[in-house]
Scaffold this active site. Structure first.
Site, PDB file in Angstrom:
ATOM      1  N   HIS A  11      -6.072  -1.415  11.878  1.00  0.00           N
ATOM      2  CA  HIS A  11      -5.833  -1.875  10.623  1.00  0.00           C
ATOM      3  C   HIS A  11      -6.457  -2.944   9.884  1.00  0.00           C
ATOM      4  CE1 HIS A  11      -2.610  -1.741   7.531  1.00  0.00           C
ATOM      5  NE2 HIS A  11      -2.070  -3.607   8.401  1.00  0.00           N
ATOM      6  N   CYS A  27      -5.396   0.486   3.904  1.00  0.00           N
ATOM      7  CA  CYS A  27      -5.017  -1.269   4.116  1.00  0.00           C
ATOM      8  C   CYS A  27      -6.919  -1.294   3.879  1.00  0.00           C
ATOM      9  CB  CYS A  27      -4.983  -1.449   5.558  1.00  0.00           C
ATOM     10  SG  CYS A  27      -5.364  -0.203   6.575  1.00  0.00           S
ATOM     11  N   GLN A  48       0.601  -1.231  -0.178  1.00  0.00           N
ATOM     12  CA  GLN A  48      -0.127  -0.188  -0.053  1.00  0.00           C
ATOM     13  C   GLN A  48       1.161   1.391  -0.049  1.00  0.00           C
ATOM     14  OE1 GLN A  48      -1.555  -1.151   4.310  1.00  0.00           O
ATOM     15  NE2 GLN A  48      -1.470   0.933   4.784  1.00  0.00           N
TER      16      GLN A  48
END
Lengths: 84, 214
Positions: B162, B25, B19
């Site tokens: 995340h 993400c 990324q």
């Protein structure tokens, strides 16, 4: 060391990176102190993020938000199709 | 349940991506789930456009952050077809949404399911087997320094930040663990993957779990 600005990393940035790196090394020692004797525990050390302070790392890479979700309180049915 | 299972062994998981400096993400996780679900259905395994989701999912914030559930909600409502990655490549920054004609080939989702599986990781393993890789949100603060092994400390639940993709699990050893695909490139972790202890909601891995149907 000779005061020139050679290379593509400005001195100020490099100094900050070094400070972050030193902090990373301290953090690795702490994180690895929890390792168990079975050798399966996670190992922490130098990687591509070691030059970042945790706040910088969080600001760049940890940008996902969670949502309040219902608890799964029923049994997951195992379909017969596509079963491995 | 088998004692070990990994969708990678079935060749239905795309490669680890990077990324870069983009906080997308959430899009990598969701698109990874769609790619696998499509391949499990018997279609070809191919990289779909993460950039399309980053640019077009209006209920998220592109590279500034987002939520997997919001992205799935958007995909489900709009039936947007995700095009191939090669047709809408990753730029590591949010851009203008590109639109494609209705006849343009792509993959849309039929539905999705999102649940909190905390205290029910065995059911979560069943969901993985039944539906395919799972998009989850974790607390990844300590993942900054991760090199390998099974993550079992320094990870709280309830502070998720995340998004990643669970591709399998392994219960053959003393410490059962989830096999987790990350989006920080292959040089991070174990070829881009992390292992997280099963059964104790480590890193909040079971708090926000999504499966997608195509």
């Amino acid at each position: 060391a000779n005061g020139s600005h050679s290379g593509h990393v400005p001195p100020q940035r490099s100094e900050k990176g070094s400070a972050a790196f030193r902090e990373s090394l301290r953090r690795h020692r702490y994180l690895n102190s929890f390792s168990s004797s079975d050798n399966s525990s996670a190992v922490y050390g130098i990687n591509q993020f070691s030059h970042l302070f945790p706040e910088e790392f969080k600001a760049i890479y940890l940008r996902s938000k969670s949502s309040e979700l219902p608890l799964c309180n029923k049994e997951v049915k195992m379909p017969t199709a596509h079963m491995p | 349940l088998p004692i070990r299972f990994d969708w990678r062994d079935k060749h239905v998981v795309t490669k680890v991506r990077n990324q870069q400096m983009c906080g997308g993400c959430w899009a990598f996780s969701v698109v990874g789930g769609i790619e696998s679900a499509y391949a499990i259905k018997g279609e070809s395994l191919e990289d779909l456009s993460v950039q399309q989701v980053i640019d077009c999912s209006y209920n998220n914030f592109g590279c500034s952050g987002g939520s997997t559930v919001n992205a799935l909600n958007w995909l489900n409502k709009t039936h947007v077809r995700l095009v191939k990655d090669s047709e809408y490549s990753f730029k590591a920054q949010t851009g203008l949404c590109h639109y494609f004609s209705g006849s343009h080939a792509g993959v849309s989702i039929k539905d999705y399911s999102s649940y909190d599986f905390s205290d029910k990781e065995d059911e979560m393993a069943k969901a993985l087997l039944a539906y395919g890789p799972l998009a989850v949100i974790v607390d990844a603060v300590s993942w900054q320094d991760y090199l390998g092994g099974i993550i079992q400390h320094h990870c709280s639940s309830g502070e998720a930040n995340h998004a990643v993709l669970i591709t399998g699990f392994d219960k053959t050893g003393n410490t059962p663990y989830w096999i987790v695909r990350n989006s920080w490139g292959t040089s991070w972790g174990v070829d881009g993957y992390a292992f997280v202890k099963m059964g104790a909601n480590i890193c909040g891995i079971a708090d926000s779990v999504s499966a997608v149907f195509v």
